[in-house]
Design an enzyme around this catalytic site. Sequence first.
Site, PDB file in Angstrom:
ATOM      1  N   ASN A  13      -5.070   6.355  -2.341  1.00 16.67           N
ATOM      2  CA  ASN A  13      -4.588   6.831  -1.045  1.00 16.67           C
ATOM      3  C   ASN A  13      -3.959   8.219  -1.116  1.00 16.67           C
ATOM      4  O   ASN A  13      -3.747   8.868  -0.106  1.00 16.67           O
ATOM      5  CB  ASN A  13      -3.601   5.832  -0.430  1.00 16.67           C
ATOM      6  CG  ASN A  13      -4.335   4.666   0.217  1.00 16.67           C
ATOM      7  OD1 ASN A  13      -5.501   4.788   0.588  1.00 16.67           O
ATOM      8  ND2 ASN A  13      -3.670   3.538   0.341  1.00 16.67           N
ATOM      9  N   HIS A  59      -2.381  -3.675  -6.601  1.00 14.89           N
ATOM     10  CA  HIS A  59      -2.891  -3.196  -5.311  1.00 14.89           C
ATOM     11  C   HIS A  59      -4.394  -3.439  -5.241  1.00 14.89           C
ATOM     12  O   HIS A  59      -5.196  -2.704  -5.814  1.00 14.89           O
ATOM     13  CB  HIS A  59      -2.559  -1.708  -5.145  1.00 14.89           C
ATOM     14  CG  HIS A  59      -2.907  -1.162  -3.796  1.00 14.89           C
ATOM     15  ND1 HIS A  59      -3.550   0.029  -3.603  1.00 14.89           N
ATOM     16  CD2 HIS A  59      -2.696  -1.672  -2.559  1.00 14.89           C
ATOM     17  CE1 HIS A  59      -3.719   0.238  -2.306  1.00 14.89           C
ATOM     18  NE2 HIS A  59      -3.205  -0.777  -1.659  1.00 14.89           N
ATOM     19  N   GLU A  68      -5.356  -1.334  -8.475  1.00 14.07           N
ATOM     20  CA  GLU A  68      -4.393  -0.389  -9.040  1.00 14.07           C
ATOM     21  C   GLU A  68      -3.215  -1.209  -9.570  1.00 14.07           C
ATOM     22  O   GLU A  68      -2.612  -1.987  -8.831  1.00 14.07           O
ATOM     23  CB  GLU A  68      -3.929   0.597  -7.969  1.00 14.07           C
ATOM     24  CG  GLU A  68      -5.033   1.563  -7.544  1.00 14.07           C
ATOM     25  CD  GLU A  68      -4.615   2.517  -6.422  1.00 14.07           C
ATOM     26  OE1 GLU A  68      -5.093   3.650  -6.416  1.00 14.07           O
ATOM     27  OE2 GLU A  68      -3.837   2.110  -5.530  1.00 14.07           O
ATOM     28  N   SER A 122       0.830  -1.214   0.000  1.00 11.26           N
ATOM     29  CA  SER A 122       0.000   0.000   0.000  1.00 11.26           C
ATOM     30  C   SER A 122       0.853   1.248   0.000  1.00 11.26           C
ATOM     31  O   SER A 122       0.408   2.303  -0.437  1.00 11.26           O
ATOM     32  CB  SER A 122      -0.869   0.056   1.263  1.00 11.26           C
ATOM     33  OG  SER A 122      -1.694  -1.046   1.349  1.00 11.26           O
TER      34      SER A 122
END
Length: 389
Positions: free
Chosen positions: A191, A141, A153, A120
């Site tokens: 994120n 991801h 991702e 992450s």
Amino acid sequence: MSTLGNVGVIGAGAMGSGIAQVAATAGHPVFIVDAFEGAAQRACTRITEGLRKRAAQGKLDPAEAEAIAGRIFPCDSAEALPECLVVIEAIIEDLDAKTELFDVLGRTQPATTLLATNTSSLSIDQIAPAAAHPGRVLGLHFFNPPPAMKLVEVIRGEVTSPEVMDTGADLVTAWGKVPVRCASTPGFIVNRVARPFYGEAQRLVQEGVADPATIDACVRTAGFRMGPLELTDLIGQDVNLAVGTSVWRQTNKDPRYQPTPFQQNLVAEGNLGRKTGKGVYTYAADGTSPDNVPDQAKVAELLASGVLTNPVARTLAMLVNEAVDLVDRGEAGSADVDLAMTLGTGYPKGPIAWGREIGFTTVRDQLRELDAAFPGGRYRPSPALDKIE
Ligand SMILES: NC(=O)c1ccc[n+]([C@@H]2O[C@H](COP(=O)([O-])OP(=O)(O)OC[C@H]3O[C@@H](n4cnc5c(N)ncnc54)[C@H](O)[C@@H]3O)[C@@H](O)[C@H]2O)c1
């Protein structure tokens, strides 16, 4: 017998187990490895039980449930994996542990095997050099829980080959997922772009504009299922702060991502959210929060106010700015950013589409006003707001 290639999954925790189930559901034989004795076997049992439960609920054909479970095998170590089409790493978020593993995978898997990390927060460029043939290393991801979340991702490092990116994206598409492509930039798409969603609400509380419940209620009027403050209580203030701090550090402490004293205090005091019974709000045993009661008159007042005190205008301006900047740096395409934010976080609209609706020059002017009121760089408008269409 499956004719699809083997998939290796390293790490039998929440993410690895879910990814294994996704790959097996798509028809691949899947081999799970975990460093802890018995953990891979326990993951296989847990997945099988979950599939049988879904079958009992009528959500999955019972024969199909058994077939999927029958394609998942525990394996003793990374060295003991059979030749795989792809190996996906979902171990502890620790660079040394990951580089050690990629070294082993690089030596034991054929040069054509894709080596993927589910990290992450680490850079693909820190992990890839550990493996022989680093051009086949990429990020895949997944989001939690992998069987339910559509978004993946697909992350390219500096040396990831375009063919490997294509194969990775095609593979997750065949697994029923929606791939978005991104460079290995701090936070990737979701994120990174989501940071101001939390940060602006925290700042509005700090500035004394309104109480948390009123700010959350304002933001929900824009179509978000949850307000930012109640959402961080659900995520866990510690988890949310750790992601924000990681992005902030990796961007050389860019003020855009600077953690707020408001959230740091919550974490320092152990008020981590729902899991501790208290975070921004307090939670009763049945999950309700008696102090999450907005002042409706104040909600109306704030929504009619200028950008400095309007939680919706301020949050959206910052989300649009973040998304436009990411695209401008060439790290992801506009369509992928919008897909990522709607699928990965459940936003009602992608930030680029929202910017188009609000008007990019309006967003720029709002940011200029914020920047004048709160100098220091956090609110600097992306230069791309002037040129994007
Ligand atoms: N939890 C999430 O929401 C989420 C979402 C996306 C990505 N991630 C990333 O996925 C990875 C795994 O996260 P998780 O939440 O599943 O963690 P977890 O703690 O649930 O599982 C990690 C597993 O890896 C095993 N492990 C640790 N070191 C190992 C090693 N050297 N070799 C083999 N196995 C090892 C542990 O025994 C454990 O079973 C992390 O990189 C994390 O950042 C997590």
